[in-house]
Design a protein around this motif. Structure first.
Motif, PDB file in Angstrom:
ATOM      1  N   SER A  21     -20.474 -42.037  11.786  1.00 15.93           N
ATOM      2  CA  SER A  21     -21.455 -43.125  11.759  1.00 15.93           C
ATOM      3  C   SER A  21     -21.079 -44.159  10.714  1.00 15.93           C
ATOM      4  CB  SER A  21     -22.849 -42.561  11.465  1.00 15.93           C
ATOM      5  OG  SER A  21     -23.268 -41.671  12.476  1.00 15.93           O
ATOM      6  N   TYR A  22     -20.641 -43.695   9.565  1.00 14.54           N
ATOM      7  CA  TYR A  22     -20.262 -44.613   8.494  1.00 14.54           C
ATOM      8  C   TYR A  22     -19.107 -45.503   8.926  1.00 14.54           C
ATOM      9  CZ  TYR A  22     -18.450 -46.379   4.097  1.00 14.54           C
ATOM     10  OH  TYR A  22     -17.993 -47.212   3.103  1.00 14.54           O
ATOM     11  N   ASN A  23     -18.104 -44.910   9.542  1.00 13.58           N
ATOM     12  CA  ASN A  23     -16.945 -45.680   9.973  1.00 13.58           C
ATOM     13  C   ASN A  23     -17.322 -46.722  11.029  1.00 13.58           C
ATOM     14  OD1 ASN A  23     -15.278 -44.233   8.267  1.00 13.58           O
ATOM     15  ND2 ASN A  23     -14.670 -42.758   9.842  1.00 13.58           N
ATOM     16  N   GLU A  24     -18.163 -46.310  11.971  1.00 12.12           N
ATOM     17  CA  GLU A  24     -18.598 -47.241  13.018  1.00 12.12           C
ATOM     18  C   GLU A  24     -19.452 -48.353  12.438  1.00 12.12           C
ATOM     19  OE1 GLU A  24     -19.473 -46.248  17.342  1.00 12.12           O
ATOM     20  OE2 GLU A  24     -19.936 -44.364  16.323  1.00 12.12           O
ATOM     21  N   LEU A  25     -20.375 -47.982  11.569  1.00  9.75           N
ATOM     22  CA  LEU A  25     -21.230 -48.986  10.943  1.00  9.75           C
ATOM     23  C   LEU A  25     -20.404 -49.999  10.157  1.00  9.75           C
ATOM     24  CD1 LEU A  25     -24.199 -46.791   9.651  1.00  9.75           C
ATOM     25  CD2 LEU A  25     -24.387 -48.699  11.259  1.00  9.75           C
ATOM     26  N   THR A  26     -19.437 -49.489   9.419  1.00  9.32           N
ATOM     27  CA  THR A  26     -18.587 -50.370   8.622  1.00  9.32           C
ATOM     28  C   THR A  26     -17.801 -51.336   9.506  1.00  9.32           C
ATOM     29  OG1 THR A  26     -18.353 -48.694   6.887  1.00  9.32           O
ATOM     30  CG2 THR A  26     -16.707 -50.447   6.940  1.00  9.32           C
ATOM     31  N   ALA A  27     -17.232 -50.832  10.595  1.00 12.92           N
ATOM     32  CA  ALA A  27     -16.441 -51.667  11.498  1.00 12.92           C
ATOM     33  C   ALA A  27     -17.300 -52.758  12.126  1.00 12.92           C
ATOM     34  CB  ALA A  27     -15.804 -50.806  12.583  1.00 12.92           C
ATOM     35  N   LYS A  28     -18.490 -52.384  12.577  1.00 14.12           N
ATOM     36  CA  LYS A  28     -19.352 -53.367  13.243  1.00 14.12           C
ATOM     37  C   LYS A  28     -19.953 -54.346  12.248  1.00 14.12           C
ATOM     38  CE  LYS A  28     -20.415 -50.355  17.165  1.00 14.12           C
ATOM     39  NZ  LYS A  28     -19.636 -51.154  18.135  1.00 14.12           N
ATOM     40  N   GLN A  29     -20.209 -53.862  11.043  1.00 11.85           N
ATOM     41  CA  GLN A  29     -20.713 -54.770  10.014  1.00 11.85           C
ATOM     42  C   GLN A  29     -19.649 -55.789   9.625  1.00 11.85           C
ATOM     43  OE1 GLN A  29     -21.393 -53.488   5.813  1.00 11.85           O
ATOM     44  NE2 GLN A  29     -23.551 -53.898   6.258  1.00 11.85           N
ATOM     45  N   VAL A 156     -24.305 -59.104  16.011  1.00 11.89           N
ATOM     46  CA  VAL A 156     -25.497 -58.555  15.366  1.00 11.89           C
ATOM     47  C   VAL A 156     -26.192 -57.547  16.276  1.00 11.89           C
ATOM     48  CG1 VAL A 156     -27.829 -59.119  14.566  1.00 11.89           C
ATOM     49  CG2 VAL A 156     -25.897 -60.511  13.829  1.00 11.89           C
ATOM     50  N   THR A 157     -26.283 -57.883  17.577  1.00 15.14           N
ATOM     51  CA  THR A 157     -26.894 -56.960  18.537  1.00 15.14           C
ATOM     52  C   THR A 157     -26.140 -55.643  18.572  1.00 15.14           C
ATOM     53  OG1 THR A 157     -27.692 -58.781  19.932  1.00 15.14           O
ATOM     54  CG2 THR A 157     -27.488 -56.615  20.974  1.00 15.14           C
ATOM     55  N   ASP A 158     -24.822 -55.727  18.601  1.00 12.33           N
ATOM     56  CA  ASP A 158     -23.984 -54.531  18.649  1.00 12.33           C
ATOM     57  C   ASP A 158     -24.191 -53.679  17.399  1.00 12.33           C
ATOM     58  OD1 ASP A 158     -22.062 -52.868  19.827  1.00 12.33           O
ATOM     59  OD2 ASP A 158     -20.454 -53.795  18.677  1.00 12.33           O
ATOM     60  N   TYR A 159     -24.198 -54.343  16.242  1.00  9.46           N
ATOM     61  CA  TYR A 159     -24.364 -53.628  14.970  1.00  9.46           C
ATOM     62  C   TYR A 159     -25.757 -53.030  14.835  1.00  9.46           C
ATOM     63  CZ  TYR A 159     -25.424 -53.097  10.004  1.00  9.46           C
ATOM     64  OH  TYR A 159     -25.863 -52.616   8.795  1.00  9.46           O
ATOM     65  N   LEU A 162     -26.437 -49.943  17.020  1.00 11.49           N
ATOM     66  CA  LEU A 162     -25.873 -48.720  16.445  1.00 11.49           C
ATOM     67  C   LEU A 162     -26.645 -48.300  15.210  1.00 11.49           C
ATOM     68  CD1 LEU A 162     -23.637 -46.536  16.241  1.00 11.49           C
ATOM     69  CD2 LEU A 162     -22.340 -48.177  14.858  1.00 11.49           C
ATOM     70  N   ARG A 163     -26.943 -49.257  14.371  1.00 11.57           N
ATOM     71  CA  ARG A 163     -27.601 -48.966  13.095  1.00 11.57           C
ATOM     72  C   ARG A 163     -28.966 -48.303  13.304  1.00 11.57           C
ATOM     73  NH1 ARG A 163     -32.211 -49.510  10.064  1.00 11.57           N
ATOM     74  NH2 ARG A 163     -31.718 -49.568   7.843  1.00 11.57           N
ATOM     75  N   ASN A 164     -29.689 -48.659  14.342  1.00 10.66           N
ATOM     76  CA  ASN A 164     -31.034 -48.139  14.571  1.00 10.66           C
ATOM     77  C   ASN A 164     -31.073 -46.959  15.536  1.00 10.66           C
ATOM     78  OD1 ASN A 164     -32.363 -50.025  12.872  1.00 10.66           O
ATOM     79  ND2 ASN A 164     -32.235 -51.582  14.471  1.00 10.66           N
ATOM     80  N   SER A 165     -29.920 -46.513  15.994  1.00 14.75           N
ATOM     81  CA  SER A 165     -29.889 -45.364  16.898  1.00 14.75           C
ATOM     82  C   SER A 165     -29.841 -44.064  16.087  1.00 14.75           C
ATOM     83  CB  SER A 165     -28.679 -45.441  17.828  1.00 14.75           C
ATOM     84  OG  SER A 165     -27.471 -45.401  17.088  1.00 14.75           O
ATOM     85  N   PHE A 166     -30.311 -43.004  16.691  1.00 14.62           N
ATOM     86  CA  PHE A 166     -30.309 -41.699  16.016  1.00 14.62           C
ATOM     87  C   PHE A 166     -29.032 -40.943  16.376  1.00 14.62           C
ATOM     88  CE2 PHE A 166     -31.333 -37.211  15.662  1.00 14.62           C
ATOM     89  CZ  PHE A 166     -31.957 -37.156  14.435  1.00 14.62           C
TER      90      PHE A 166
END
Length: 216
Positions: A21-29, A156-159, A162-166
């Motif tokens: 999750s961290y890696n994905e969040l970082t990439a999309k951010q 932003v939608t993409d990020y 992901l950010r708000n998904s469980f």
């Protein structure tokens, strides 16, 4: 023994999911930040063009000091917001700072509309080659801003999705990944000001200004 094994498996799984999750969040951010840089670049280009329009209007005998003052103030607020040091990690702008830039840009856009309206009040502006040339450049810049805004909102939608998904939302909360604001136009920007509206343009010169140029 079995309980210990199960706990270790759960712990290992949580670390794995958290890391992914961290890696994905970082990439999309980072993608959001890159798209935002394109938005700021287009905003800066527009801010650089406006002084040329104002100077051309002044040279053509236009004396709408109130409008010119509003343009200068709005442009200054935009540039100050855009150039403010980032308060996020690595010196990047925080979501709150990006929202401040968006608000300042919307305000600046409203003053640009007032400036362009002066063509209806001053015929000599419509015949000014310099004014029309910069206006064409400005029109192209508006298209660039719109394209950059669409790309930014998509990122932003993409990020945010992901950010708000469980369970990613748990990782995001723990590690400080905030939601990113969408680029939304100001409510007032959706309606063009009416030419001749006394509340949107105040004429400060005689109704029939003297023509520019030599009179023989």
């Amino acid at each position: 023994m079995k309980r210990m094994i199960i706990l270790m498996m759960v712990f290992a799984a949580s670390l794995t999911f958290s890391g992914c999750s961290y890696n994905e969040l970082t990439a999309k951010q980072q993608n959001v930040k890159g798209k935002w840089a394109n938005v700021e670049s287009a905003m800066q280009r527009r801010a650089d063009l406006i002084p040329n329009l104002v100077e051309t209007a002044k040279m053509s005998g236009v004396q709408e000091q109130e409008v010119f003052g509003q343009i200068a103030d709005a442009r200054s607020r935009l540039l100050n917001a855009a150039s403010a040091p980032g308060q996020g990690e690595g010196g990047d702008k925080t979501p709150e700072q990006r929202q401040a830039v968006i608000d300042a840009n919307n305000s600046f856009g409203g003053t640009i509309g007032r400036l362009l309206m002066l063509q209806e009040q001053y015929p000599q502006l419509r015949s000014s080659e310099a004014f029309m040339k910069v206006q064409d450049e400005l029109s192209g810049t508006e298209n660039r801003i719109n394209t950059a805004r669409i790309d930014f909102n998509a990122a932003v939608t993409d990020y945010n999705t992901l950010r708000n998904s469980f369970p990613t939302v748990l990782t995001a909360g723990l590690l400080g990944f905030k939601e990113e604001p969408f680029y939304q136009a100001d409510e007032g920007a959706r309606s063009a000001p009416q030419v001749g509206d006394a509340n949107s343009l105040r004429r400060t010169q005689p109704a029939n200004p003297a023509p520019v140029g030599n009179s023989n």
